[in-house]
Design an enzyme around this catalytic site. Structure first.
Site, PDB file in Angstrom:
ATOM      1  N   GLU A 152      -0.118  -1.334 -11.284  1.00 57.91           N
ATOM      2  CA  GLU A 152       1.332  -1.554 -11.460  1.00 57.91           C
ATOM      3  C   GLU A 152       1.714  -1.907 -12.898  1.00 57.91           C
ATOM      4  OE1 GLU A 152       2.769  -4.330  -8.517  1.00 57.91           O
ATOM      5  OE2 GLU A 152       2.388  -2.929  -6.869  1.00 57.91           O
TER       6      GLU A 152
ATOM      7  N   GLU B  62      -1.339   0.822  -1.873  1.00 57.80           N
ATOM      8  CA  GLU B  62      -0.673  -0.380  -1.332  1.00 57.80           C
ATOM      9  C   GLU B  62       0.466   0.086  -0.442  1.00 57.80           C
ATOM     10  OE1 GLU B  62       0.547  -3.715  -3.734  1.00 57.80           O
ATOM     11  OE2 GLU B  62      -1.115  -3.432  -5.142  1.00 57.80           O
TER      12      GLU B  62
END
Length: 515
Positions: A173, A292
């Site tokens: 991320e 995720e």
């Protein structure tokens, strides 16, 4: 509700599921590691501190690959801190989750746990506070057979044979402002490319996943993937996706519709990746790692809840308690993954234990299944094979899904959401077909008619439903089986046909065999 019709043809195939589609995620976050998979002194713990009551549930859940050690945690992680003699490992402040990391559980322990659980390890490298040098050293430590400083250090630490980790994530991320040393797409693309080159020079057999943007609702989404893949395309096999669905708005029909937005997210990333390939005049296809995904909102944006004073070790944070409603939305996400099996070849449920997880534990006490446990376990056990392309004729409803994005909250209008969301998977060895079906109508039963072209009269193997009169029902230590699968009765079989009635707000699995 009028009859819902489905046509399945064994020759109309979306793709084969990859074993890695059924993965999960362990991060050094809250009680996922400490008090979750690892708790020395627990009545079920072995000599390495691994909780065997948790291991039994993990085996029942049946994940195939496990991402580690983060997540946000990895962007400040020094992997060298958590190898070697435990009594010499340093304690560090973890800025991702404002806690103290004792480093008593590290790479080697994780590999041992994966081997014990019969799960493939997936390792992420720190491209936040560190870069390619630390990443290539970790590959050498894990995968080189011996005769070098890092590989011999692994042997000195007690692991003679190389770990042979094949799947590696290039950071996490990196476009998120919450990330340690957030990067622009250009900055990350360059760092990821150089790390990837060195990692593959050490072990050409590894596969690498570049970071996609942190979510479809990010301002960077789209342009980030395009820029990053233009840099990394020659060196990576995967691009990552992350998404969490929510019910912040208190709108259950919209929450149950939200997995359809996951379909759009996947298709957009595929289009971007293929555009990069086209500009490179390449037939190479980047696969998607949805590493995720889950339902998460109650403990997500409440900073006071997740930041405990005093930098504690393994604080009780992000311990989402899942409801029947959550299990339905979660099941819809499982269906989205299956129905894109041609390009989503890896996925990791976030996370495994205690932290937004299908398994909960009490420190020193029992472990139990949350409501979301059951759709995943069924998908993992019976969703492996050829995913059939279903022709669905279902009534629809309109919804507007709320997905917050800081100051610019987003509403996604969804004018025609089918009440039925489903996937069908054929076992290529036996010919058996498993149908996973979600009835999103909150009040009406669904008469379902499934035509199996040229199948013959099927035999019923198993039919289960997951439902509860109270959509807010949960499983707890005191009532661990409040929400659990029960028999789906009244399934009718005839030549080339399955008929059933699905209860309102229910997740269903019907398995049939060849005559």
């Amino acid at each position: 509700m009028r009859k819902v019709s489905v046509v399945l043809n064994s020759q109309a195939v979306i793709g084969d599921t990859d074993p890695r589609l059924f993965g999960a995620f362990v991060e050094h976050l809250g009680r996922c590691v400490y008090g979750g998979i690892y708790e020395p002194g627990h009545p079920t713990a072995d000599e390495q501190g691994f909780r065997h009551d948790v291991l039994e549930l993990v085996r029942e859940l049946a994940p195939t690959i496990m991402r580690y050690p983060g997540g946000n945690f990895v962007s400040g992680y020094n992997w060298e801190d958590a190898v070697g003699p435990v009594d010499k490992r340093p304690r560090r402040l973890d800025l991702a989750w404002m806690s103290t990391e004792p480093n008593t559980f590290g790479t080697n322990e994780f590999i041992d746990w994966c081997r014990l659980a019969d799960i493939e390890p997936m390792l992420a490298v720190n491209l936040g506070t560190r870069a390619g040098d630390a990443a290539r050293n970790l590959v050498e430590y894990c995968n080189h057979p011996g005769g070098t400083a890092w590989s011999d250090l692994r042997k000195e630490h007690g692991w003679e044979k190389p770990h042979n980790v094949k799947f590696w994530c290039l950071g996490n991320e990196m476009d998120g402002p919450w990330q340690m040393e957030m990067k622009t797409a250009e900055e990350y693309g360059r760092i990821a490319t150089e790390a990837a080159k060195m990692m593959k020079w050490i072990d050409p057999s590894i596969e690498l996943a570049a970071c996609g943007s942190s979510g479809r609702n990010m301002p960077t989404f789209g342009a980030w993937e395009d820029t990053v893949l233009q840099h990394t395309f020659p060196h990576v096999e995967w691009i990552s996706l992350h998404t969490y669905v929510n019910n912040y708005a208190g709108d259950t029909p919209a929450m149950l519709a939200s997995p359809d937005l996951m379909d759009g997210f996947i298709e957009e990333v595929v289009a971007i990746a293929d555009s990069v390939a086209a500009r490179a005049h390449s037939s190479k296809r980047i696969m998607l790692s949805f590493d995720e995904w889950n339902v998460w909102y109650r403990t997500r944006r409440n900073k006071a809840e997740r930041v405990k004073p005093g930098w504690p070790v393994a604080p009780e944070i992000l311990e989402e308690i899942y409801t029947m409603e959550d299990a339905l939305a979660f099941g819809g996400m499982c269906l989205s993954l299956l129905n894109h099996a041609d390009r989503v070849k890896c996925a990791c449920l976030a996370q495994l234990v205690n932290v937004i997880a299908p398994i909960m534990t009490e420190t020193g006490g029992p472990a139990w299944r949350q409501t979301i446990f059951f759709p995943f376990a069924q998908m993992s056990h019976f969703g492996r094979g050829r995913v059939l392309r279903a022709e669905v004729d279902s009534p629809t409803y309109a919804a507007s899904y709320f997905d917050p994005r800081g100051k610019d909250d987003l509403y996604f209008p969804m004018p025609a959401v089918p009440y039925l969301k489903m996937a069908a998977v054929e076992d290529p060895e036996t010919g058996a077909v498993t149908i996973f079906a979600l009835n999103r109508h909150l009040e009406e039963s669904m008469p379902l008619d499934v035509a199996l072209k040229d199948f013959g009269t099927p035999s019923l193997i198993e039919a289960l439903q997951l439902r509860h009169d109270d959509l807010k029902a949960t499983n707890t230590k005191a009532h661990p089986d409040e929400v659990a699968p029960t028999a789906l009765t009244g399934v009718s079989l005839s030549a080339d046909r399955i008929q059933a009635t699905l209860a309102p707000a229910s997740w269903n699995m019907i398995r049939v065999g060849k005559p």
